[in-house]
Every structure is written in structure tokens, then in C-alpha cells.
Scaffold this active site. Sequence first.
Site, mmCIF file in Angstrom:
data_model
loop_
_atom_site.group_PDB
_atom_site.id
_atom_site.type_symbol
_atom_site.label_atom_id
_atom_site.label_comp_id
_atom_site.label_asym_id
_atom_site.label_seq_id
_atom_site.Cartn_x
_atom_site.Cartn_y
_atom_site.Cartn_z
ATOM 1 N N LYS A 242 0.990 -1.071 -0.064
ATOM 2 C CA LYS A 242 0.095 0.055 0.055
ATOM 3 C C LYS A 242 0.818 1.315 0.139
ATOM 4 C CE LYS A 242 -2.701 3.299 2.433
ATOM 5 N NZ LYS A 242 -1.971 4.394 1.969
ATOM 6 N N GLY B 68 5.798 5.134 9.196
ATOM 7 C CA GLY B 68 4.739 6.016 9.149
ATOM 8 C C GLY B 68 4.753 6.971 10.256
ATOM 9 N N SER B 69 3.778 7.646 10.899
ATOM 10 C CA SER B 69 3.596 8.310 12.047
ATOM 11 C C SER B 69 3.437 7.455 13.240
ATOM 12 C CB SER B 69 2.622 9.330 11.923
ATOM 13 O OG SER B 69 1.265 8.872 11.958
ATOM 14 N N THR B 70 3.745 7.729 14.473
ATOM 15 C CA THR B 70 3.563 7.117 15.640
ATOM 16 C C THR B 70 2.064 6.911 15.878
ATOM 17 O OG1 THR B 70 5.843 8.003 16.545
ATOM 18 C CG2 THR B 70 4.087 7.151 18.099
ATOM 19 N N GLY C 76 1.012 4.199 13.537
ATOM 20 C CA GLY C 76 1.819 3.007 14.102
ATOM 21 C C GLY C 76 0.759 2.237 15.075
ATOM 22 N N GLU D 20 8.225 1.224 11.843
ATOM 23 C CA GLU D 20 9.314 2.191 12.105
ATOM 24 C C GLU D 20 8.346 3.685 12.003
ATOM 25 O OE1 GLU D 20 12.560 2.276 12.096
ATOM 26 O OE2 GLU D 20 12.403 -0.196 11.841
ATOM 27 N N CYS E 110 12.271 11.072 9.421
ATOM 28 C CA CYS E 110 12.012 10.665 10.781
ATOM 29 C C CYS E 110 13.392 10.880 11.579
ATOM 30 C CB CYS E 110 11.553 9.126 10.775
ATOM 31 S SG CYS E 110 12.373 7.980 9.839
ATOM 32 N N GLU F 115 7.805 15.778 17.051
ATOM 33 C CA GLU F 115 8.168 15.683 15.630
ATOM 34 C C GLU F 115 7.342 16.856 14.614
ATOM 35 O OE1 GLU F 115 9.668 12.042 12.684
ATOM 36 O OE2 GLU F 115 7.488 11.917 13.378
#
Length: 492
Positions: free
Chosen positions: A187, A240-242, A245, A262, A296, A393
Site C-alpha cells: 500500500k 509512518g507516524s507514531t 503505527g 518504523e 524521521c 516531531e
Amino acid sequence: MSTPELLRFDQLLRTQLYIDGRWCNSEGAGRLSIVNPSTEETLAEVEAGGAPDVDRAVRAAARALRSWKNTTGASRAVCLRAIARGVEARGEYLATLQSLNNGKPLAEARVDIGDVVATFDYYAELAEQLDETGESEVAIPSADHRAVIRREPAGVAALIVPWNFPMVTTAWKLAPALAAGCTVVLKPSEVTPLPELALAAIVAEAGVPPGVFNVVTGTGAEVGAPLTAHPLVAKVSFTGSTGVGEQVMKTAAETIKGVSLELGGKSSIIVFGDADLDLAVDLVASGAFYNAGQMCSATSRVLVEQSMADALIERLADRATQTVVGDPFAPGVQMGPLTNRAQYERVQRFIAQGKADGARLVIGGEVPSGPGYFVKPTMFVDVPADSAVWREEIFGPVLCVRSFDTEEDAIDAANDTEFGLVATVVTRDAVRGKRVADALAAGVVWINAPQLIFPQTSWGGYRHSSIGRELGPFGLAAFQEIKQVLTAIKPD
């Protein structure tokens, strides 16, 4: 070359889904508009996939797994090298397409192409080695038994990749997954699917059997969520973003599938008073402003020893002022736009928050006029340690500076974060450099070096930054299961 001319230039670009060896439309009628972040013009439209398309792709991958997992590592290596050669052959086209869709300067996009090629070549080597190392005997304290450890493919793997490094994050996942003998549903980000679709066309031409590799474009809600939840998916690898995730991990837990994550970072670069000032300026600027700060691994927190602080801040302000921001295809441009409007607006909010928190804005922060999601390099100094710009971030070209007095203070400040992805240390003292690197809670530490990443090493971090590791043998192991086979030996 105008955008329409470029897109007609090469028939490699497809905008459909790729499922079971065929380009096809989604079962729904939706399309997604893909935007050039430099001009805000529409580049193309791609299929907006949904749960039925995900199901088709996963079931195709499950069928293909029956034979693909039993192929030799050498035969899988042939496919991986064919992909690498295909990327090389189309390198300039892929770099141009990436700059159009992501906004990064063409020179940076060319670096990414080299990374993709190196990654597929490296995992081709590891795939070949699996024919010898995929099964190994283990010494056990029994003469009546023989123990063997087998490394087997995990199964159908869902790969969900972000928009900041199109093709690179895909290569970091796809190459080891195919090398291990997994089948894949990819994706791409709904923001930057064009480079991924061009890469998909190369994979399709590389001799990979139907169903082994599938691509479903669409949003996270319509494609990412059902892909993560699908019961036939054995492994999810997400970058991607936390926040997203966390949702991926919760969803995957419902069917007890393997997860690699990650996620974010808020990383520090520590500059000691004995550092080479020219080197420090280069490392700080590249660590904060490369890819418009959309990394990141951005070392956007500068911790500088008090004796060096004034000189470093002055030089960084000068570097930021001289950084050429603009069209990624224009000569001399060093930084392009942010990749999408949502990220542009997010960065503007952070800049406003930094001012409100009392941080001193030294350079940048202006809202540029005209089209495009451009943000100039921005630097705050004397940033409060509890400010959002210091702790969260930002994912944009925003640099924050604080000074320190002692080595212990620097280490404590660098480790004072929920993340732990990377860090950089700048010092002429090699002993101190190693000592500080050992004390930092980060998955990657550079000492007097730019953010070089080699596929033979590792990528990932501590705490909220990662679960698992990519690259190196660790990346391959992420797509493998371990099986022990214990056999009784009949006496003569």
C-alpha cells in the site's frame, strides 16, 4: 519539460491497481487526485482502492505463496537483480517522477534511486546465501537426537509505506520480503503513489510470478486498515507516524500477526566545543533541512556546548538564509516544498507554537506567497525544554537550538525524549565520541558523519521510534519464521 509531457514520456507509469499479475481497476468508482506540491496542480489520478480490492490482492498473494516460498534463494535473487537493473535503466525518469510527486530536489531524488538499486542488489546476495544458510544443524547435548533450525518465509506480508521517501522505504521492505520467500501486498502513500506505481511496473517486468507482488492504492482508512486486519496476512511492516503505527499494532493484535514498525523521531545532534565548526554547520544543516526536514531521522534538536553556541548559531543563520528554496527542477535549488498541504499547515502551526512558547526565532518563519507548499529553513534558539517544538516531531525544516555545559548534560538532554531513532555527535575527541555514542538511547549514531545509511547495516530505533529493525540481515529476519526440527536417531 511540462508535467503532461513527462507523464506521456514513458509508458511505465500506470495508475491502476496491480493484482495477481494484472493491472486492473478498483471495484469501486473512486479516484484519488495526485498533486504536484510545487505548483499545487493535479499530476494524475489513481485508483482509490477499498476492502474488496485488498481482499483480492491478499488472496492472490496467499495462492502465490504456495509455490513462491518453495523456490530457491538463487531464483529469487534473479528477480531481485532484474528489479535493480530495471530501476537503473529508468533511473532518471524515476527520479524526475519522484521530484514531481514528492517535491524533493532532483539531486536528492537521484540519491534515492541509488539507494533503491543498492538495496535490491544486497538482498539478492542474501537470498542466494539462504540456499546454504536457510537450514542449519545445532549442537545439542544428546547423541540420540539431531536438531535443525530452519528459516522459513513468514507468509503474506502487508507493506505500508510513507510519502517522504518514495521507493526507498518500499525497497527496504520489498527486497527482503521477496528474498525471504514471502508474497506481498503493497500500500503506497495516497500522497505519493506515482513513484511506487512506476516501481511496481518494473517489478512486474522482472519475472516475479503473478500474485507474488500486488499493489493497492488508496487511503489508510480504505486500504491500510483492511489490509492490516486481513486474516490471511501474516506480517505487517509499517513506516509512518507514531499515531498511525499505534493503530496498526492494535489492529494486527486482533489476529495475532507479526508487526514491524518504523515510526517517528525527535533526534539530537550534539556539538562539542572542540568540534570543527565548518563540519558542524554542514552536519546540522543537512540533518535538519534535507528533504525539507521531512525525515524521521531529522536531527532537528541541536545541543551545542556553551563555548561554541554563538559561533554555531551565527553560521547556521547564515546557511539558512543562503539556502535556495524553490522548484526542485530549477538549477541551484537546495530545498523543495513540503509534500502536501496538511504537512505545510502542520509546520506553520508548530512555528506559531514555538513563538508562543517563548523560543527566539532567529531565521525563517515567514509565510511565502504564491503556489506551492514552500517553507523556508527556520531556526529557534533558547527553546524551552517543555516546548512542543523541542519535544514533538515537526517533519519540516524547523531547527531548535539549546546549549549545554557538560557532557553529562548533553547526554541527559538528548535522551530526554519518548523517541530514540538516531543521533549525531560532533567532536574532535575520538574517545569522547565513542563514549557519548554508547550512552545515547538511539538505534543509529553518527560520529562526525552525515546521515549515510548502507543496506548492509541496520535501521530502527529505541522506545516509540521502532519495533524491529530494517536493512542488513535484520531486515531479512523480519520476514522469516524460525522452525526447530528435532529428529530421533535410531541406534545402529
